[in-house]
Design a protein around this motif. Structure first.
Motif, PDB file in Angstrom:
ATOM      1  N   MET A   1       0.812  -1.196   0.000  1.00  0.00           N
ATOM      2  CA  MET A   1       0.000   0.000   0.000  1.00  0.00           C
ATOM      3  C   MET A   1       0.859   1.264   0.000  1.00  0.00           C
ATOM      4  SD  MET A   1      -3.148   0.458  -0.214  1.00  0.00           S
ATOM      5  CE  MET A   1      -4.456   1.551   0.084  1.00  0.00           C
ATOM      6  N   ASN A   2       2.085   1.157   0.492  1.00  0.00           N
ATOM      7  CA  ASN A   2       2.971   2.327   0.501  1.00  0.00           C
ATOM      8  C   ASN A   2       3.302   2.787  -0.912  1.00  0.00           C
ATOM      9  OD1 ASN A   2       3.098   2.577   3.254  1.00  0.00           O
ATOM     10  ND2 ASN A   2       4.869   1.235   3.455  1.00  0.00           N
ATOM     11  N   VAL A   3       3.296   1.859  -1.868  1.00  0.00           N
ATOM     12  CA  VAL A   3       3.570   2.229  -3.254  1.00  0.00           C
ATOM     13  C   VAL A   3       2.468   3.148  -3.781  1.00  0.00           C
ATOM     14  CG1 VAL A   3       3.846   1.309  -5.583  1.00  0.00           C
ATOM     15  CG2 VAL A   3       4.856   0.109  -3.650  1.00  0.00           C
ATOM     16  N   VAL A   4       1.236   2.862  -3.392  1.00  0.00           N
ATOM     17  CA  VAL A   4       0.108   3.685  -3.841  1.00  0.00           C
ATOM     18  C   VAL A   4       0.223   5.096  -3.275  1.00  0.00           C
ATOM     19  CG1 VAL A   4      -2.399   3.950  -3.742  1.00  0.00           C
ATOM     20  CG2 VAL A   4      -1.395   1.696  -4.112  1.00  0.00           C
ATOM     21  N   TRP A   5       0.526   5.222  -1.996  1.00  0.00           N
ATOM     22  CA  TRP A   5       0.663   6.546  -1.382  1.00  0.00           C
ATOM     23  C   TRP A   5       1.838   7.310  -1.981  1.00  0.00           C
ATOM     24  CZ3 TRP A   5      -3.722   7.463   0.401  1.00  0.00           C
ATOM     25  CH2 TRP A   5      -4.433   6.558   1.173  1.00  0.00           C
ATOM     26  N   THR A   6       2.935   6.603  -2.235  1.00  0.00           N
ATOM     27  CA  THR A   6       4.098   7.248  -2.841  1.00  0.00           C
ATOM     28  C   THR A   6       3.779   7.719  -4.256  1.00  0.00           C
ATOM     29  OG1 THR A   6       5.556   5.842  -1.532  1.00  0.00           O
ATOM     30  CG2 THR A   6       6.523   6.942  -3.418  1.00  0.00           C
ATOM     31  N   ALA A   7       3.098   6.870  -5.026  1.00  0.00           N
ATOM     32  CA  ALA A   7       2.731   7.251  -6.389  1.00  0.00           C
ATOM     33  C   ALA A   7       1.778   8.455  -6.379  1.00  0.00           C
ATOM     34  CB  ALA A   7       2.078   6.080  -7.109  1.00  0.00           C
ATOM     35  N   ALA A   8       0.834   8.461  -5.459  1.00  0.00           N
ATOM     36  CA  ALA A   8      -0.096   9.590  -5.360  1.00  0.00           C
ATOM     37  C   ALA A   8       0.658  10.877  -5.009  1.00  0.00           C
ATOM     38  CB  ALA A   8      -1.175   9.298  -4.323  1.00  0.00           C
ATOM     39  N   GLY A   9       1.586  10.783  -4.087  1.00  0.00           N
ATOM     40  CA  GLY A   9       2.375  11.959  -3.704  1.00  0.00           C
ATOM     41  C   GLY A   9       3.238  12.482  -4.838  1.00  0.00           C
ATOM     42  N   VAL A  10       3.848  11.566  -5.582  1.00  0.00           N
ATOM     43  CA  VAL A  10       4.697  11.975  -6.708  1.00  0.00           C
ATOM     44  C   VAL A  10       3.846  12.630  -7.801  1.00  0.00           C
ATOM     45  CG1 VAL A  10       6.124  11.076  -8.592  1.00  0.00           C
ATOM     46  CG2 VAL A  10       6.527  10.322  -6.251  1.00  0.00           C
ATOM     47  N   MET A  11       2.694  12.055  -8.093  1.00  0.00           N
ATOM     48  CA  MET A  11       1.828  12.647  -9.127  1.00  0.00           C
ATOM     49  C   MET A  11       1.287  14.003  -8.703  1.00  0.00           C
ATOM     50  SD  MET A  11      -0.200   9.487 -10.901  1.00  0.00           S
ATOM     51  CE  MET A  11      -0.713   8.644  -9.422  1.00  0.00           C
ATOM     52  N   LEU A  12       0.928  14.142  -7.425  1.00  0.00           N
ATOM     53  CA  LEU A  12       0.448  15.440  -6.946  1.00  0.00           C
ATOM     54  C   LEU A  12       1.563  16.479  -6.983  1.00  0.00           C
ATOM     55  CD1 LEU A  12      -1.825  14.288  -4.010  1.00  0.00           C
ATOM     56  CD2 LEU A  12      -2.559  15.500  -6.063  1.00  0.00           C
ATOM     57  N   ALA A  13       2.774  16.078  -6.630  1.00  0.00           N
ATOM     58  CA  ALA A  13       3.902  17.010  -6.685  1.00  0.00           C
ATOM     59  C   ALA A  13       4.199  17.423  -8.125  1.00  0.00           C
ATOM     60  CB  ALA A  13       5.137  16.378  -6.048  1.00  0.00           C
ATOM     61  N   ALA A  14       4.153  16.474  -9.055  1.00  0.00           N
ATOM     62  CA  ALA A  14       4.388  16.800 -10.466  1.00  0.00           C
ATOM     63  C   ALA A  14       3.303  17.731 -10.988  1.00  0.00           C
ATOM     64  CB  ALA A  14       4.437  15.520 -11.297  1.00  0.00           C
ATOM     65  N   ALA A  15       2.065  17.498 -10.594  1.00  0.00           N
ATOM     66  CA  ALA A  15       0.968  18.368 -11.023  1.00  0.00           C
ATOM     67  C   ALA A  15       1.142  19.777 -10.455  1.00  0.00           C
ATOM     68  CB  ALA A  15      -0.372  17.784 -10.597  1.00  0.00           C
TER      69      ALA A  15
END
Length: 95
Positions: free
Chosen positions: A1-15
């Motif tokens: 589940m940590n991969v999902v949170w990390t991916a969400a954080g990276v996508m939000l930061a890129a946005a």
């Protein structure tokens, strides 16, 4: 589940970074206004993601405040903004 949170954080930061670049490079006031609205929407998504990650619902009140402030601000700017004129010769008739 940590991969999902990390991916969400990276996508939000890129946005957020892409939106800030659009805000800085926007040729018109309305481009910058749309970028600001998008940045607030990304911030709201980040707050919602944080609330889901931490399972803390007390931060969700800030979502309502951000939504209201953004709506009022956008409507105010759209209502009272002065059109951008690059060349004084292109200026329309005076009223």
């Amino acid at each position: 589940m940590n991969v999902v949170w990390t991916a969400a954080g990276v996508m939000l930061a890129a946005a957020a970074i892409a939106t800030m670049l659009r805000m800085l490079m926007g040729p018109t006031t309305l481009d910058r206004l749309v970028a600001l609205d998008t940045l607030v929407a990304v911030t709201m998504c980040a707050v919602g993601t944080w609330a889901a990650f931490s399972r803390d619902t007390t931060v969700t009140y800030s979502l309502t405040a951000l939504a209201l402030i953004t709506f009022v601000g956008s409507v105010s700017v759209a209502r009272f903004r002065v059109p951008d004129v690059a060349d004084p010769a292109e200026k329309g008739p005076e009223r």
